[in-house]
Design a protein around this motif. Structure first.
Motif, mmCIF file in Angstrom:
data_model
loop_
_atom_site.group_PDB
_atom_site.id
_atom_site.type_symbol
_atom_site.label_atom_id
_atom_site.label_comp_id
_atom_site.label_asym_id
_atom_site.label_seq_id
_atom_site.Cartn_x
_atom_site.Cartn_y
_atom_site.Cartn_z
ATOM 1 N N THR A 1 0.843 -1.213 0.000
ATOM 2 C CA THR A 1 0.000 0.000 0.000
ATOM 3 C C THR A 1 0.869 1.250 0.000
ATOM 4 O O THR A 1 0.582 2.227 -0.713
ATOM 5 C CB THR A 1 -0.911 0.000 1.248
ATOM 6 N N ALA A 2 1.939 1.222 0.793
ATOM 7 C CA ALA A 2 2.842 2.370 0.860
ATOM 8 C C ALA A 2 3.492 2.615 -0.498
ATOM 9 O O ALA A 2 3.552 3.760 -0.980
ATOM 10 C CB ALA A 2 3.905 2.133 1.933
ATOM 11 N N ALA A 3 3.976 1.536 -1.106
ATOM 12 C CA ALA A 3 4.633 1.670 -2.412
ATOM 13 C C ALA A 3 3.656 2.230 -3.441
ATOM 14 O O ALA A 3 4.010 3.101 -4.254
ATOM 15 C CB ALA A 3 5.181 0.318 -2.858
ATOM 16 N N ALA A 4 2.423 1.750 -3.393
ATOM 17 C CA ALA A 4 1.412 2.233 -4.342
ATOM 18 C C ALA A 4 1.095 3.703 -4.093
ATOM 19 O O ALA A 4 0.907 4.483 -5.035
ATOM 20 C CB ALA A 4 0.149 1.382 -4.222
ATOM 21 N N ALA A 5 1.058 4.096 -2.822
ATOM 22 C CA ALA A 5 0.706 5.484 -2.488
ATOM 23 C C ALA A 5 1.726 6.464 -3.059
ATOM 24 O O ALA A 5 1.358 7.491 -3.639
ATOM 25 C CB ALA A 5 0.607 5.641 -0.972
ATOM 26 N N VAL A 6 3.007 6.164 -2.891
ATOM 27 C CA VAL A 6 4.018 7.101 -3.409
ATOM 28 C C VAL A 6 4.017 7.099 -4.936
ATOM 29 O O VAL A 6 4.152 8.151 -5.568
ATOM 30 C CB VAL A 6 5.434 6.813 -2.851
ATOM 31 N N ARG A 7 3.818 5.921 -5.544
ATOM 32 C CA ARG A 7 3.777 5.859 -7.021
ATOM 33 C C ARG A 7 2.605 6.658 -7.564
ATOM 34 O O ARG A 7 2.743 7.448 -8.498
ATOM 35 C CB ARG A 7 3.651 4.403 -7.486
ATOM 36 N N THR A 8 1.453 6.459 -6.961
ATOM 37 C CA THR A 8 0.249 7.150 -7.410
ATOM 38 C C THR A 8 0.401 8.662 -7.299
ATOM 39 O O THR A 8 -0.070 9.420 -8.152
ATOM 40 C CB THR A 8 -0.963 6.690 -6.568
ATOM 41 N N ALA A 9 1.083 9.092 -6.245
ATOM 42 C CA ALA A 9 1.266 10.535 -6.039
ATOM 43 C C ALA A 9 2.357 11.103 -6.932
ATOM 44 O O ALA A 9 2.573 12.321 -6.956
ATOM 45 C CB ALA A 9 1.598 10.806 -4.575
ATOM 46 N N ALA B 1 13.139 -1.409 0.807
ATOM 47 C CA ALA B 1 13.637 -0.268 0.032
ATOM 48 C C ALA B 1 13.428 -0.509 -1.459
ATOM 49 O O ALA B 1 12.946 0.372 -2.192
ATOM 50 C CB ALA B 1 15.121 -0.018 0.346
ATOM 51 N N ALA B 2 13.778 -1.711 -1.904
ATOM 52 C CA ALA B 2 13.623 -2.033 -3.331
ATOM 53 C C ALA B 2 12.160 -1.929 -3.743
ATOM 54 O O ALA B 2 11.831 -1.341 -4.785
ATOM 55 C CB ALA B 2 14.166 -3.435 -3.601
ATOM 56 N N GLU B 3 11.288 -2.467 -2.933
ATOM 57 C CA GLU B 3 9.853 -2.446 -3.240
ATOM 58 C C GLU B 3 9.314 -1.009 -3.291
ATOM 59 O O GLU B 3 8.442 -0.680 -4.093
ATOM 60 C CB GLU B 3 9.114 -3.261 -2.171
ATOM 61 N N LEU B 4 9.876 -0.160 -2.439
ATOM 62 C CA LEU B 4 9.413 1.233 -2.384
ATOM 63 C C LEU B 4 10.035 2.087 -3.488
ATOM 64 O O LEU B 4 9.670 3.253 -3.666
ATOM 65 C CB LEU B 4 9.749 1.844 -1.017
ATOM 66 N N GLY B 5 10.982 1.520 -4.203
ATOM 67 C CA GLY B 5 11.555 2.235 -5.341
ATOM 68 C C GLY B 5 12.679 3.191 -4.975
ATOM 69 O O GLY B 5 12.953 4.148 -5.711
ATOM 70 N N THR B 6 13.353 2.949 -3.845
ATOM 71 C CA THR B 6 14.522 3.770 -3.528
ATOM 72 C C THR B 6 15.770 2.896 -3.575
ATOM 73 O O THR B 6 15.707 1.696 -3.292
ATOM 74 C CB THR B 6 14.419 4.444 -2.147
ATOM 75 N N ASP B 7 16.881 3.506 -3.918
ATOM 76 C CA ASP B 7 18.132 2.739 -3.982
ATOM 77 C C ASP B 7 19.030 3.019 -2.772
ATOM 78 O O ASP B 7 20.213 2.702 -2.794
ATOM 79 C CB ASP B 7 18.887 3.017 -5.286
ATOM 80 N N THR B 8 18.461 3.627 -1.732
ATOM 81 C CA THR B 8 19.280 3.939 -0.556
ATOM 82 C C THR B 8 18.598 3.509 0.740
ATOM 83 O O THR B 8 17.475 3.940 1.041
ATOM 84 C CB THR B 8 19.572 5.455 -0.476
#
Lengths: 279, 279
Positions: B51-59, B94-101
């Motif tokens: 849900t978190a990953a989707a929220a940032v992508r959607t925004a 981190a990978a799932e959320l789309g950050t490399d750090t």
């Protein structure tokens, strides 16, 4: 640990028994067979310089250092000359008291400024100005690196390496460094910097880092053994660098200050013997 | 200052609006035209990872980092394997959320121990163990030097130089350093250490050092410009070292946390534009 440090090298820094006047602190040391004392200028002034000097001589005490000069930046550019004058007085007081070390707390950022480089230049320039007087009086200026949490408001010299860099710009008979475990224990490069300070270490102060930090972070120090500092490696490094002078126990802690001074002195001796193996 | 940093490089670290849940923090960023966010694992877990990953992508938000892995020493030797497992989970998140750090707060002294060398070896060994997983997932471990006042209880990596020394022992695609102005601003050798970190800077976090320190020293941070840090030189050094990623504003401050989040976000943007000249 490289070698033991006997109780003949113990010095009680007067700040550890902050509520005592100079005469009381001197008799406390004599009563507890502590051979040296680190004096503070405010207590010396209160007593009178000549009287203070006579008191320590009469008691047979050595004076390991006078605290403290410095504060070169606190008055900004306008106050810099005044700070020099005050430090010249401090050098003369040190000589009169029979110590060859004036501990410097160099000062933080000048009021209203954010320029660390400027502050550090003000410190270096001030030390340079004081060198001839230090040499004339036979008193060395001991640059003390203060913990980085005091960088803004007390001392912009925040690591031993920086203090050594600064000291090495001046003659060894005039400028050295003071190693205080509380301020430098965290430094991964500490052993190397202490080695680099060979011939420049003019003071070694010890106390412990106690958690949690109190609201006033100046007061977060403890008796040796009450905190997290591993005194072995730092002491070994200081000894290996040739330092064989007094080891001052200097504790800023409201609880220690409120304790009966005789108990404090006894604890200082006992912990010193335990930690430095010099019973 | 070397070059300006535009608002297109601003990231709001979620800790700055600590009382907001993830969805609220995401919409706050969108509302204030802040292009990136630094996420915290507790808020991600509360929301659910997908849900978190989707929220940032959607925004349409970028995720500049995930805070935080590390704490390799806190459980002592017995807890070390567990810490590794937790850090592997953090890398996957981190990978799932789309950050490399993944930002690392490495941990303080193991419980009941005074051995900084041991603690630092535990940190280094843990990072070494995590390298293959970091490489597989394309997420870099960002070693953050914490201020030396946190050495005992939060992070034994206490200066940027030490963080760089540590990072350089591992492949650049797996391990880097995070530069946080609050933790390193005092360091006289900072510019040189940042230059040495070229190719290894995986995060740049900013906030100000505000005096006096509060009783809880973790919370002594302020909006850019409210304190004593001169952001020009450190920013110039970070840019000169090739860092062109997001600049995270991360403020731990009870007053900031209690302020209306929209006011906080507006202040963050405004100060960022002023300090970094990127209006």
């Amino acid at each position: 640990m490289t070698g033991r440090i006997g109780l003949d090298r113990l010095s009680l820094n007067q700040a550890t028994v902050k509520h005592l006047g100079l005469a009381e602190a001197v008799t406390l040391c004599a009563r507890h067979d502590i051979p040296a004392i680190g004096l503070w200028r405010d207590r010396v002034a209160e007593t009178g310089l000549a009287t203070a000097a006579a008191a320590v001589r009469t008691a047979g005490l050595r004076v390991s250092s006078l605290c403290r000069g410095g504060f070169f930046t606190s008055g900004g550019a306008a106050g810099w000359r005044g700070a020099l004058a005050d430090n010249r007085s401090a050098l003369a007081e040190a000589a009169e008291l029979g110590t060859d070390t004036l501990v410097l707390v160099c000062g933080g950022l000048p009021p209203g400024r954010r320029d660390l480089g400027l502050a550090r230049r003000m410190v270096a320039d001030a030390i340079g100005e004081l060198v001839p007087e230090a040499q004339r009086l036979g008193v060395r200026l001991g640059i003390e690196a203060l913990h980085p949490m005091f960088c803004a408001d007390r001392c912009v010299i925040s690591s031993l390496g920086e203090a050594v860099d600064l000291a090495l710009r001046f003659p060894a008979d005039a400028v050295g460094v003071v190693v205080d475990t509380y301020h430098v224990w965290w430094d991964a490069r500490l052993a190397g910097e202490i080695a680099r300070a060979r011939g420049r270490i003019v003071g070694f102060q010890v106390c412990d880092w106690v958690l949690p930090l109190p609201a006033d972070t100046v007061l977060g120090r403890g008796h040796l053994g009450d905190g997290v500092i591993d005194f072995g490696p730092v002491t070994a490094a200081v000894s290996a660098a040739g330092y064989d002078g007094f080891v001052e126990v200097e504790i800023f802690n409201a609880g220690v200050w409120d304790a009966p001074p005789d108990r404090t002195a006894a604890t200082v001796r006992e912990r010193f013997a335990t930690v430095f193996g010099g019973a």
